[in-house]
Scaffold this active site. Structure first.
Site, PDB file in Angstrom:
ATOM      1  N   THR A  13       1.176  -1.079  -0.124  1.00  0.00           N
ATOM      2  CA  THR A  13      -0.021  -0.018  -0.373  1.00  0.00           C
ATOM      3  C   THR A  13       1.065   1.206  -0.141  1.00  0.00           C
ATOM      4  OG1 THR A  13      -1.352  -1.474   1.099  1.00  0.00           O
ATOM      5  CG2 THR A  13      -1.866   1.234   0.921  1.00  0.00           C
ATOM      6  N   GLU A 129       9.351   9.909   9.243  1.00  0.00           N
ATOM      7  CA  GLU A 129       8.430  10.817   9.235  1.00  0.00           C
ATOM      8  C   GLU A 129       7.251  10.269   9.357  1.00  0.00           C
ATOM      9  OE1 GLU A 129       7.653  14.585   9.779  1.00  0.00           O
ATOM     10  OE2 GLU A 129       6.114  13.469  10.708  1.00  0.00           O
ATOM     11  N   LYS A 205       4.675   4.167  18.623  1.00  0.00           N
ATOM     12  CA  LYS A 205       4.230   5.804  17.811  1.00  0.00           C
ATOM     13  C   LYS A 205       4.887   6.514  19.215  1.00  0.00           C
ATOM     14  CE  LYS A 205       1.758   4.229  14.363  1.00  0.00           C
ATOM     15  NZ  LYS A 205      -0.374   4.183  14.449  1.00  0.00           N
TER      16      LYS A 205
HETATM   17  N1  HSE Z   1      -3.013   0.218  11.916  1.00  0.00           N
HETATM   18  C1  HSE Z   1      -2.602   1.879  11.580  1.00  0.00           C
HETATM   19  C2  HSE Z   1      -3.355   2.230  12.067  1.00  0.00           C
HETATM   20  C3  HSE Z   1      -1.943   1.927  10.484  1.00  0.00           C
HETATM   21  O1  HSE Z   1      -4.930   1.851  12.255  1.00  0.00           O
HETATM   22  O2  HSE Z   1      -3.232   3.447  13.106  1.00  0.00           O
HETATM   23  C4  HSE Z   1      -0.931   3.203  10.698  1.00  0.00           C
HETATM   24  O3  HSE Z   1       0.600   3.158  10.623  1.00  0.00           O
END
Ligand code: HSE
Length: 440
Positions: A13, A129, A205
């Site tokens: 993707t 990023e 994250k």
């Molecule tokens: N699986 C992640 C989400 C995709 O749902 O945010 C983006 O990092």
């Protein structure tokens, strides 16, 4: 000037999205970068699979090592995801003197310290990023735009899948399992959706955001991680009746004794802007001492939004290709020898408010016992809501909102409440944050 030649690892993707955006906006991109950017080599797992992008002029291989060892390639764009073989390939690319752009949050959160040290030694860039909040330029914002601030805290909705599930539970009264299936069909969930619903993806994250906000090394293993799989439709409904929304938040905060690093479902007052971020959208609220609270909102996943961040990194790398490595923006925002060893606080030492849901037998004195336990531990009650017993049940749900208290004291209170014979089953606990300006 000669074009800059790019090699891509992964044509799924995000990889296809990146090839498309680079082709679609080629003129604008080279006007910004000062050079033409050309994808010359790409690795895909299955070469026979139909692609969502044109691969004309791109040498294709199913052996990613060929791309990282190709002397023609100046920048390797890693879009495979996962810990391995991504880590080994990126380390090899660095060893070969190539710059790296990656969208891989898991790899950066778990192996970033090793990767950045190798890149520093070689004088190459590693840009990431797209690893956090997809298209929102949050890394650049914290690392550069807010560089004059002492960051006090940040709170983010950084997993679109969980936000979609919680939104649908609230809006449609849908059940967790049904909505998860929809999120998978929409293509937002990770290959293993446990990473989403158990908070691991958000913790990856958050680990990255905290490192660049506070100038500490990446410490994914110390992040407290709790997902949304135990949240019921009823909790969403009761929270709403009390004026709150439940969101899976990543929270990082400078507390007096260290840094809080935690991902968990959180009640937020519904009047907060971030409480109204719905569906698969992401948002990050950052409080700097000079700027005050700021919020960044946008698509956290998807082909084009993530490609937007990947391409911005490619442009950044191309612009600074000839710069002295010592004058580039440091990988983790702070100079590598200036990282702080502030401790990451264990969850027991974190102070927060709580939503508690208990099932009480409908008889006199039950609430008095519960409130006595809370009072004896110095826990102040903010609100209580007792519901009618549901049909066929001889217990009633009681919802209590408390003021802020250390998690270890709340654990003691919950253990005592659960031991009462008048209380059935386990106490449901969800942390609650007001996210007001003065949360220091
Ligand atoms: N699986 C992640 C989400 C995709 O749902 O945010 C983006 O990092």
């Amino acid at each position: 000037m000669e074009p800059v030649k790019i090699g891509i690892l992964g044509l799924g993707t995000v990889g296809s999205g990146t090839v498309n955006v680079l082709a679609r906006n080629a003129d604008e991109i080279s006007r910004r970068a000062g050079r033409e950017i050309r994808v010359v080599h790409a690795a895909a797992r299955d070469l026979k699979r139909p692609r969502a992008c044109s691969t004309e002029g791109i040498r294709l291989t199913d052996k990613p090592e060929e791309v990282v060892n190709n002397p023609e390639v100046a920048v390797v764009v890693e879009l495979m995801g996962g810990y391995e073989p991504a880590r080994s390939l990126v380390l090899r690319a660095i060893e070969n003197g190539k710059h790296v752009v990656t969208a891989n949050k898991a790899m950066i959160a778990a192996h970033g310290n090793e990767i950045f040290a190798a890149a520093q030694k070689k004088g190459v860039m590693v840009a990431f990023e797209a690893a956090v909040a997809g298209g929102i330029p949050i890394i650049k914002t914290i690392r550069e735009g807010l560089a004059g601030n002492r960051i006090e805290w940040l709170a983010g909705i950084i997993n679109g899948t969980c936000n979609y599930i919680l939104t649908e539970m609230r809006d449609r009264g849908a059940d967790f399992g049904d909505v998860l299936k929809e999120a998978q069909q929409l293509g937002y969930a990770e290959a293993d959706p446990t990473f989403d619903v158990e908070g691991i993806d958000a913790a990856h994250k958050l680990t990255i955001l905290a490192a660049i906000a506070f100038g500490v090394p990446l410490q994914f293993d110390k992040a407290y991680t709790e997902g949304i799989s135990k949240i019921t439709r009823l909790d969403v409904e009761y929270a709403e009746q009390l004026g709150y929304r439940i969101k899976l938040l990543g929270l990082a905060r400078r507390a007096p004794t260290g840094i809080e690093l935690r991902v968990h479902p959180t009640l937020i007052p519904e009047r907060r802007l971030i409480a109204n971020v719905d569906g698969v959208m992401n948002a990050v609220l950052v409080k700097g001492d000079a700027v005050g609270p700021t919020m960044y909102y946008g698509a956290g996943a998807g082909a084009d939004p993530t490609a937007s961040a990947v391409v911005a990194d490619i442009v950044d790398v191309v612009r600074t290709l000839t710069a002295d490595p010592n004058n580039r923006v440091p990988h983790l925002a702070f100079q590598p020898d200036q990282l702080s060893n502030l401790p990451i606080l264990p969850i027991d030492e974190v102070e927060t408010a709580y939503y508690l849901r208990l099932q009480a037998h409908d008889k006199p004195g039950v609430l008095a016992n519960v409130t006595r336990i809370l009072g004896d531990l110095g826990i102040s009650i903010e609100a209580i809501l007792q519901k009618e017993p549901r049909e066929g049940e001889n217990t009633v749900p009681v919802i209590i909102l408390t003021q802020r208290v250390l998690e270890k004291h709340m654990n003691q209170a919950i253990a005592k409440i659960e031991a009462l014979s008048s209380i059935a089953g386990k106490v449901m606990r969800i942390r609650l944050e007001h996210l007001n300006r003065d949360w220091k």
